[in-house]
Write an enzyme that holds these catalytic residues in place. Sequence first.
Site, mmCIF file in Angstrom:
data_model
loop_
_atom_site.group_PDB
_atom_site.id
_atom_site.type_symbol
_atom_site.label_atom_id
_atom_site.label_comp_id
_atom_site.label_asym_id
_atom_site.label_seq_id
_atom_site.Cartn_x
_atom_site.Cartn_y
_atom_site.Cartn_z
ATOM 1 N N GLY A 50 0.851 -1.195 0.000
ATOM 2 C CA GLY A 50 0.000 0.000 0.000
ATOM 3 C C GLY A 50 0.880 1.236 0.000
ATOM 4 O O GLY A 50 2.078 1.162 0.305
ATOM 5 N N GLN A 55 3.135 9.964 1.285
ATOM 6 C CA GLN A 55 4.435 9.290 1.458
ATOM 7 C C GLN A 55 5.397 9.597 0.315
ATOM 8 O O GLN A 55 6.593 9.372 0.446
ATOM 9 C CB GLN A 55 4.244 7.772 1.587
ATOM 10 C CG GLN A 55 3.524 7.361 2.875
ATOM 11 C CD GLN A 55 3.337 5.863 2.950
ATOM 12 O OE1 GLN A 55 2.359 5.336 2.442
ATOM 13 N NE2 GLN A 55 4.281 5.165 3.548
ATOM 14 N N CYS A 110 5.683 -0.312 7.444
ATOM 15 C CA CYS A 110 5.414 0.952 6.757
ATOM 16 C C CYS A 110 6.663 1.346 5.978
ATOM 17 O O CYS A 110 7.767 1.322 6.528
ATOM 18 C CB CYS A 110 5.067 2.037 7.776
ATOM 19 S SG CYS A 110 4.695 3.629 7.006
ATOM 20 N N LEU A 111 6.478 1.716 4.725
ATOM 21 C CA LEU A 111 7.632 2.085 3.897
ATOM 22 C C LEU A 111 8.271 3.384 4.383
ATOM 23 O O LEU A 111 9.429 3.643 4.069
ATOM 24 C CB LEU A 111 7.195 2.203 2.431
ATOM 25 C CG LEU A 111 6.627 0.897 1.848
ATOM 26 C CD1 LEU A 111 6.069 1.125 0.446
ATOM 27 C CD2 LEU A 111 7.695 -0.201 1.826
ATOM 28 N N HIS A 152 -4.527 1.536 7.847
ATOM 29 C CA HIS A 152 -3.147 2.041 7.965
ATOM 30 C C HIS A 152 -2.937 3.205 6.984
ATOM 31 O O HIS A 152 -2.407 4.256 7.354
ATOM 32 C CB HIS A 152 -2.183 0.890 7.667
ATOM 33 C CG HIS A 152 -0.741 1.255 7.585
ATOM 34 N ND1 HIS A 152 0.203 0.798 8.481
ATOM 35 C CD2 HIS A 152 -0.058 2.032 6.695
ATOM 36 C CE1 HIS A 152 1.390 1.285 8.144
ATOM 37 N NE2 HIS A 152 1.262 2.032 7.061
ATOM 38 N N GLU A 153 -3.393 3.019 5.734
ATOM 39 C CA GLU A 153 -3.194 4.070 4.722
ATOM 40 C C GLU A 153 -4.046 5.297 5.029
ATOM 41 O O GLU A 153 -3.605 6.431 4.813
ATOM 42 C CB GLU A 153 -3.513 3.533 3.320
ATOM 43 C CG GLU A 153 -2.678 2.347 2.853
ATOM 44 C CD GLU A 153 -1.186 2.567 2.979
ATOM 45 O OE1 GLU A 153 -0.734 3.717 2.904
ATOM 46 O OE2 GLU A 153 -0.463 1.570 3.196
ATOM 47 N N HIS A 156 -2.401 7.558 7.339
ATOM 48 C CA HIS A 156 -1.432 8.460 6.679
ATOM 49 C C HIS A 156 -2.114 9.756 6.230
ATOM 50 O O HIS A 156 -1.516 10.836 6.305
ATOM 51 C CB HIS A 156 -0.815 7.793 5.446
ATOM 52 C CG HIS A 156 0.332 6.864 5.738
ATOM 53 N ND1 HIS A 156 1.486 7.282 6.358
ATOM 54 C CD2 HIS A 156 0.498 5.548 5.481
ATOM 55 C CE1 HIS A 156 2.323 6.261 6.471
ATOM 56 N NE2 HIS A 156 1.742 5.190 5.952
HETATM 57 O O1 K1U Z 1 4.010 2.346 3.991
HETATM 58 C C1 K1U Z 1 2.934 1.821 3.771
HETATM 59 O O2 K1U Z 1 1.901 2.372 4.097
HETATM 60 C C2 K1U Z 1 2.910 0.483 3.075
HETATM 61 C C3 K1U Z 1 2.832 -0.700 4.023
HETATM 62 C C4 K1U Z 1 1.400 -1.170 4.079
HETATM 63 C C5 K1U Z 1 1.029 -2.066 5.215
HETATM 64 C C6 K1U Z 1 1.688 -3.273 5.419
HETATM 65 C C7 K1U Z 1 1.301 -4.106 6.464
HETATM 66 C C8 K1U Z 1 0.255 -3.744 7.272
HETATM 67 C C9 K1U Z 1 -0.371 -2.545 7.074
HETATM 68 C C10 K1U Z 1 -0.008 -1.712 6.030
HETATM 69 C C11 K1U Z 1 3.750 -1.786 3.462
HETATM 70 O O3 K1U Z 1 3.562 -2.245 2.385
HETATM 71 S S1 K1U Z 1 5.059 -2.332 4.464
HETATM 72 C C12 K1U Z 1 5.815 -3.623 3.482
HETATM 73 C C13 K1U Z 1 5.028 -4.887 3.470
HETATM 74 O O4 K1U Z 1 4.152 -5.080 4.280
HETATM 75 C C14 K1U Z 1 5.303 -5.925 2.449
HETATM 76 C C15 K1U Z 1 6.350 -5.827 1.586
HETATM 77 C C16 K1U Z 1 6.578 -6.824 0.650
HETATM 78 C C17 K1U Z 1 5.763 -7.921 0.567
HETATM 79 C C18 K1U Z 1 4.705 -8.033 1.441
HETATM 80 C C19 K1U Z 1 4.471 -7.043 2.371
HETATM 81 ZN ZN ZN Z 2 2.605 3.329 6.078
#
Ligand code: K1U
Ligand code: ZN
Length: 187
Positions: A50, A55, A110-111, A152-153, A156
């Site tokens: 996401g 971001q 979270c990225l 979560h998004e 943000h």
């Molecule tokens: O930064 C963000 O908002 C993105 C975040 C979204 C998220 C992940 C897990 C729970 C709630 C919200 C991410 O994508 S973090 C990276 C991640 O979860 C992932 C990366 C590669 C493969 C699978 C998952």
């Molecule tokens: Zn995030």
Amino acid sequence: MAIRRILTCDNAADMAVLKSVSAPVEGVDDDLRALMDDMLETMYAAPGIGLAAVQVGEPKRVIVMDLGDGEPEGEAAEGEEPARRPNPRYFVNPEITWRSDELFAYEEGCLSVPEYYDEVSRPARVRLRYLDYQGRPVEEECDGLYAVCIQHEMDHLEGVLFIDRLSRLRRDRALNKVRKVLRDKAA
Ligand code: K1U
Ligand code: ZN
């Protein structure tokens, strides 16, 4: 399409943007679709599931997502999951219109908080209203990872990071770990 820089919580200037409340958009036009295309490419490259526009430094109420739940593609090797077709989702001016009382705990990432994961409890099911990539209104109910990720998004969009939902101790630990990870990567 272009891969944009993702703002991170170790940087004061980035944090000032990440803490801002995103503004609603007027409607879906080609400029907004170009932003959503960039966001999706940025999210796939990270990789993540996401991304909110803020971001990438654009405090607009826009989210992209791909939970990896697209249709299976071709034959899977023995003992392996089949590859999945991309299943991008786009949310413009999303609103949560109902939340379940039941909660669901999930280890979130979270990225903007790279390489830190921690458990957050949120409503298990939510009802959503938003505009899609074509600007059409959509209403739907979701649960599981979809409900986790959209909440979560949407945090943000209000300037809230998932680590703001942790205890002070765990939040400080997260920030220290992120600073170390990014310092080591830069060295
Ligand atoms: O930064 C963000 O908002 C993105 C975040 C979204 C998220 C992940 C897990 C729970 C709630 C919200 C991410 O994508 S973090 C990276 C991640 O979860 C992932 C990366 C590669 C493969 C699978 C998952
Ligand atoms: Zn995030």
